[in-house]
Design a protein around this motif. Structure first.
Motif, PDB file in Angstrom:
ATOM      1  N   UNK A   8       0.817  -0.696  -0.282  1.00 53.92           N
ATOM      2  CA  UNK A   8       0.160   0.511  -0.009  1.00 53.92           C
ATOM      3  C   UNK A   8       0.992   1.284   0.121  1.00 53.92           C
ATOM      4  N   UNK A   9       2.123   1.011  -0.069  1.00 51.53           N
ATOM      5  CA  UNK A   9       3.077   2.030   0.108  1.00 51.53           C
ATOM      6  C   UNK A   9       3.131   2.803   1.252  1.00 51.53           C
ATOM      7  N   UNK A  10       3.023   2.580   3.030  1.00 52.79           N
ATOM      8  CA  UNK A  10       2.971   2.963   4.003  1.00 52.79           C
ATOM      9  C   UNK A  10       4.692   3.111   4.476  1.00 52.79           C
ATOM     10  N   UNK A  11       5.076   4.565   3.942  1.00 53.10           N
ATOM     11  CA  UNK A  11       6.361   4.482   4.116  1.00 53.10           C
ATOM     12  C   UNK A  11       6.352   4.651   6.053  1.00 53.10           C
ATOM     13  N   UNK A  12       6.326   5.074   6.937  1.00 56.64           N
ATOM     14  CA  UNK A  12       6.046   4.750   8.586  1.00 56.64           C
ATOM     15  C   UNK A  12       4.796   4.408   8.834  1.00 56.64           C
ATOM     16  N   UNK A  13       4.854   2.422   8.368  1.00 57.42           N
ATOM     17  CA  UNK A  13       3.680   1.647   9.152  1.00 57.42           C
ATOM     18  C   UNK A  13       4.816   0.073   9.918  1.00 57.42           C
ATOM     19  N   UNK A  14       5.378   0.231  10.929  1.00 53.10           N
ATOM     20  CA  UNK A  14       5.465  -0.535  11.712  1.00 53.10           C
ATOM     21  C   UNK A  14       5.655  -0.998  12.365  1.00 53.10           C
ATOM     22  N   UNK A  15       6.278  -2.204  13.621  1.00 52.34           N
ATOM     23  CA  UNK A  15       5.843  -2.755  14.819  1.00 52.34           C
ATOM     24  C   UNK A  15       7.384  -2.393  15.436  1.00 52.34           C
ATOM     25  N   UNK A  16       7.566  -1.407  16.062  1.00 55.06           N
ATOM     26  CA  UNK A  16       9.083  -1.450  17.015  1.00 55.06           C
ATOM     27  C   UNK A  16       8.971  -2.820  18.073  1.00 55.06           C
ATOM     28  N   UNK A  17       9.976  -3.420  18.207  1.00 53.50           N
ATOM     29  CA  UNK A  17      10.554  -5.027  19.433  1.00 53.50           C
ATOM     30  C   UNK A  17      10.353  -4.073  20.603  1.00 53.50           C
ATOM     31  N   UNK A  18      11.484  -2.687  20.446  1.00 55.11           N
ATOM     32  CA  UNK A  18      12.179  -1.987  21.417  1.00 55.11           C
ATOM     33  C   UNK A  18      12.301  -0.472  21.359  1.00 55.11           C
ATOM     34  N   UNK A  19      12.464   0.302  21.769  1.00 54.29           N
ATOM     35  CA  UNK A  19      13.207   1.202  21.854  1.00 54.29           C
ATOM     36  C   UNK A  19      14.028   1.807  20.674  1.00 54.29           C
TER      37      UNK A  19
ATOM     38  N   UNK B 112       1.000  11.818  28.797  1.00 56.18           N
ATOM     39  CA  UNK B 112      -0.231  11.229  30.037  1.00 56.18           C
ATOM     40  C   UNK B 112      -1.263  12.984  29.405  1.00 56.18           C
ATOM     41  N   UNK B 113      -2.154  12.291  30.320  1.00 59.25           N
ATOM     42  CA  UNK B 113      -3.501  13.163  30.400  1.00 59.25           C
ATOM     43  C   UNK B 113      -2.716  14.537  30.931  1.00 59.25           C
ATOM     44  N   UNK B 114      -1.974  14.548  32.379  1.00 60.11           N
ATOM     45  CA  UNK B 114      -1.893  15.626  32.693  1.00 60.11           C
ATOM     46  C   UNK B 114      -0.581  16.255  31.723  1.00 60.11           C
ATOM     47  N   UNK B 115      -0.013  16.043  30.672  1.00 64.00           N
ATOM     48  CA  UNK B 115       1.036  16.240  30.393  1.00 64.00           C
ATOM     49  C   UNK B 115       2.723  15.597  30.185  1.00 64.00           C
ATOM     50  N   UNK B 116       2.727  14.506  31.119  1.00 70.14           N
ATOM     51  CA  UNK B 116       4.013  13.819  31.088  1.00 70.14           C
ATOM     52  C   UNK B 116       4.756  13.945  29.941  1.00 70.14           C
ATOM     53  N   UNK B 117       5.791  13.323  29.808  1.00 71.16           N
ATOM     54  CA  UNK B 117       5.964  12.839  28.942  1.00 71.16           C
ATOM     55  C   UNK B 117       6.287  11.191  28.977  1.00 71.16           C
ATOM     56  N   UNK B 118       5.018  10.484  28.525  1.00 74.83           N
ATOM     57  CA  UNK B 118       5.475   8.645  28.769  1.00 74.83           C
ATOM     58  C   UNK B 118       6.707   7.229  28.206  1.00 74.83           C
ATOM     59  N   UNK B 119       7.129   6.352  28.252  1.00 73.41           N
ATOM     60  CA  UNK B 119       7.802   6.123  27.582  1.00 73.41           C
ATOM     61  C   UNK B 119       7.327   5.695  26.036  1.00 73.41           C
ATOM     62  N   UNK B 120       7.635   5.054  25.503  1.00 74.00           N
ATOM     63  CA  UNK B 120       6.900   4.610  24.167  1.00 74.00           C
ATOM     64  C   UNK B 120       6.777   2.978  24.598  1.00 74.00           C
TER      65      UNK B 120
END
Length: 324
Positions: free
Chosen positions: A186-197, A209-217
């Motif tokens: 389908x030509x999806x350039x950014x479409x993948x599933x990373x196993x690790x960061x 998060x809801x309050x704006x804190x950065x979350x780990x991927x």
């Protein structure tokens, strides 16, 4: 994003896109597909930045499952033991067809999985409660206890197993199945599933998060079929276009085959509801730092996708784009 709100046009749908974007502090992106073409809009990130799409991944797994049925790689009565090494466990007789419609009676999460213990750390520190390998996921199989009720029950565990089962039946991994049967065709350039960061691409958006804190991927091989895909807005719009024009693999996954409750019906992951006189087929998603929504009015030939890098629901914005 490089696409500005000013180029969206002056029709009612463009107005609703502007309204959905208004006041968003975290990266946010919207795409709408109509018979006249596609509109993309967003703020806070590059056009090709990758968002976590959460459980919208289940919709993709549903497409792959139906595609495998059409290829003859699995059948209506194929069980997990037919394709995965779970023959001596309670999972052996679970049918893939029941996993696809949340009728397997499996728990929401695998028993003893770090997800249960990691939920506390997610709330306190924004850490990833997932991250297991497929082997670690399958190691939980002997301890599985089925729910007593036969009613549909949403299961991340079940859809993780479904995706890996379909990949095993094709003789590959889920990550490669995504690439060879969805992303590349389908030509999806950014479409993948990373196993690790470490597998995240440079333009990946950071979730909040809801309050704006950065979350780990949220990365992890095991969770990928249930909630581990990363995608850009242009990639999601191309997928949406393929679902509407019939070129997506396993498109029959959208066709409802069973009741889900409260008037909703389900295909292979995809939910269909009647809303304001329209039949909407949709799925949403959520991770520690993201929310997502994708939906189609197949009769009208229109669809919408919403991606947000903050864990606040975007369902209302999504439905509003399809139901004036």
């Amino acid at each position: 994003m490089t696409t500005s709100l000013a180029v969206l046009g002056d029709d009612a749908r463009a107005d609703r896109m502007r309204a959905a974007l208004a006041g968003r502090s975290a990266p946010f992106a919207i795409g709408v597909v109509t018979p006249d073409g596609a509109r993309l809009a967003g703020a806070g990130s590059d056009r090709d930045a990758g968002f976590e799409i959460g459980s919208v991944s289940k919709g993709v797994t549903g497409l792959l499952y139906v595609d495998a049925l059409e290829r003859g790689e699995v059948g209506a009565d194929t069980t997990l033991a037919d394709v995965l090494p779970v023959a001596a466990t309670p999972l052996a007789g679970v049918r893939l067809s029941d996993l696809a419609t949340h009728r397997s009676r499996l728990p929401r999460s695998a028993p003893g999985t770090p997800v249960v213990r990691g939920s506390i750390d997610l709330v306190r520190h924004g850490t990833n409660p997932y991250g297991e390998s497929l082997d670690q996921l399958l190691a939980q199989a002997p301890a599985v206890e089925f729910r007593r009720s036969s009613r549909p029950h949403y299961s991340n565990f079940g859809f993780a197993l479904l995706g890996h089962a379909v990949a095993a039946a094709a003789g590959t991994t889920y990550a490669d199945l995504i690439r060879t049967r969805v992303a590349d065709p389908l030509g999806l350039d950014v479409f993948y599933c990373p196993a690790t960061p470490a597998e995240l691409r440079p333009a990946s958006v950071r979730g909040h998060g809801r309050g704006g804190r950065v979350r780990e991927p949220w990365t992890g091989e095991a969770i990928a079929p249930a909630g581990g895909i990363r995608a850009s807005l242009p990639a999601m719009v191309r997928l949406l276009t393929a679902l509407l024009d019939g070129t997506a693999p396993g498109r029959a996954a959208l066709d409802p085959v069973a009741d889900l409750g409260r008037g909703a019906r389900i295909g292979a992951a995809w939910i269909t509801v009647e809303l304001r006189g329209r039949r909407i087929t949709w799925h949403n998603g959520g991770t520690g730092g993201f929310r997502s929504w994708i939906g189609l009015d197949r009769e009208a030939g229109v669809g919408a996708v919403v991606l947000s890098a903050r864990s606040v629901s975007v369902d209302r914005a999504g439905f509003s784009l399809l139901t004036p």
